[in-house]
Design an enzyme around this catalytic site. Structure first.
Site, short mmCIF file in Angstrom:
data_model
loop_
_atom_site.label_atom_id
_atom_site.label_comp_id
_atom_site.label_asym_id
_atom_site.label_seq_id
_atom_site.Cartn_x
_atom_site.Cartn_y
_atom_site.Cartn_z
N LYS A 210 0.81 -1.23 0.00
CA LYS A 210 0.00 0.00 0.00
C LYS A 210 0.84 1.28 0.00
O LYS A 210 0.44 2.28 -0.57
CB LYS A 210 -0.94 0.01 1.21
CG LYS A 210 -2.09 -0.98 1.06
CD LYS A 210 -3.02 -0.93 2.24
CE LYS A 210 -4.04 -2.05 2.16
NZ LYS A 210 -4.93 -2.08 3.31
N MET B 294 -9.30 -5.34 12.90
CA MET B 294 -9.29 -5.04 11.46
C MET B 294 -8.95 -6.25 10.60
O MET B 294 -9.11 -6.21 9.39
CB MET B 294 -8.33 -3.89 11.16
CG MET B 294 -8.99 -2.54 11.46
SD MET B 294 -7.91 -1.09 11.40
CE MET B 294 -7.22 -1.19 9.79
#
Ligand code: ATR
Length: 274
Positions: free
Chosen positions: A66, A217
């Site tokens: 990312k 998460m």
């Protein structure tokens, strides 16, 4: 014409993104094809460029690329620029690759809409100060929590992260040892990778109570050590499956100009996760 997308990561074989996006395509009557692509740090840039050169309209980027994805894009959304993180790349009609981050909006949509836990005026604790934590900070702060505290194994990283975003609200950072001095939190979000190794963070007993939401998460078939700990302390728990689906819907909106309804994908995902 079929619009082609892919998710690039390492490892990527178990990603549920293709299933989610194919279902979005069916329900919105868009002709799309969505695949998985494995890459490496050395070849990531070429993987993206080759995908676009072969006719791809965009891609998702997942762990561990990312941050690297920021460099591949010709320009970035404001949020992606500030987060230093890109999970969605879109081939704009002007021919440029535009990088976005939909993780934060995805997390917030899951907590607020699906779990019905408003973040506004609530005390929020974020565990971890790596890429995952950094990627969701702006979206959380946009909801105006009364405070957002970041706790991390390496305290300096939490303090530094808090400073980066301190113009957006009441943000602070510390190591885990300082948590003993703070009151209980309404929402505790685990953005560390500690659960992946099966280890549980050492957290003070009073951190959560019956009214709290503990949100991990990561998504897994079983409840994570963090979720089990929170349940023992009376908190409600959620894993990151809803975040996965909601961030995917935000990506789909960027690419296809329509935000799919997300509820219909869950039965299939639960079936797949056993
Ligand atoms: P990601 O991009 O998924 O966030 P990362 O940038 O490597 O991955 O960040 C991993 C996070 O998990 C960090 O906050 C890390 O803490 P440190 O900054 O102190 O390394 C945290 N983490 C990983 N393993 C952990 C463990 N066993 N206990 C506590 N925190 C852990």
């Amino acid at each position: 014409m079929i619009n082609r997308y892919t998710v690039i990561g390492q490892p990527i074989a178990h990603s549920l993104s293709p299933v989610v996006h194919q279902l979005f395509g069916e329900h919105t009557q868009r002709k799309i094809k969505y695949t998985r692509t494995e890459s490496t740090t050395e070849t990531f840039d070429t993987t993206v460029r080759d995908w676009i050169a072969s006719g791809g309209r965009g891609c998702n980027v997942t762990s561990p690329f990312k941050e690297q994805a920021v460099q591949v894009c010709d320009r970035l959304s404001r949020e992606a620029h500030r987060a230093g993180s890109v999970n969605t790349i879109h081939l704009h009609r002007d021919g440029n690759l535009v990088g976005h981050t939909t993780d934060g909006p995805g997390l917030v949509a899951d907590i607020v809409k699906n779990w019905r836990y408003p973040i506004a005026d609530k005390r929020v604790l974020l565990l971890g100060a790596g890429g995952a934590a950094r990627g969701v900070m702006q979206a959380i702060l946009k909801q105006s929590p009364s405070m957002l505290h970041i706790a991390n194994r390496t305290a300096e990283k939490a303090v530094a992260l808090a400073e980066i975003f301190d113009d957006l609200g009441a943000v602070s950072g510390s190591g885990y040892d300082a948590l003993g001095e703070l009151d209980a939190f309404d929402i505790v979000i685990n953005a560390t990778t500690s659960g992946m190794s099966g280890t549980m963070l050492v957290l003070p007993e009073h951190l959560m109570n019956a009214g709290s939401l503990a949100y991990d998460m990561t998504y897994a078939q079983r409840d994570t050590p963090f979720m089990l700990w929170a349940q023992q302390h009376g908190a409600s728990t959620a894993n990151g499956l809803g975040m996965l689906v909601e961030q995917a819907a935000e990506s789909f909106l960027i690419w296809e100009d329509v935000r799919p309804k997300t509820r219909m994908v869950y039965p299939r995902l639960h079936e797949m996760l056993g």
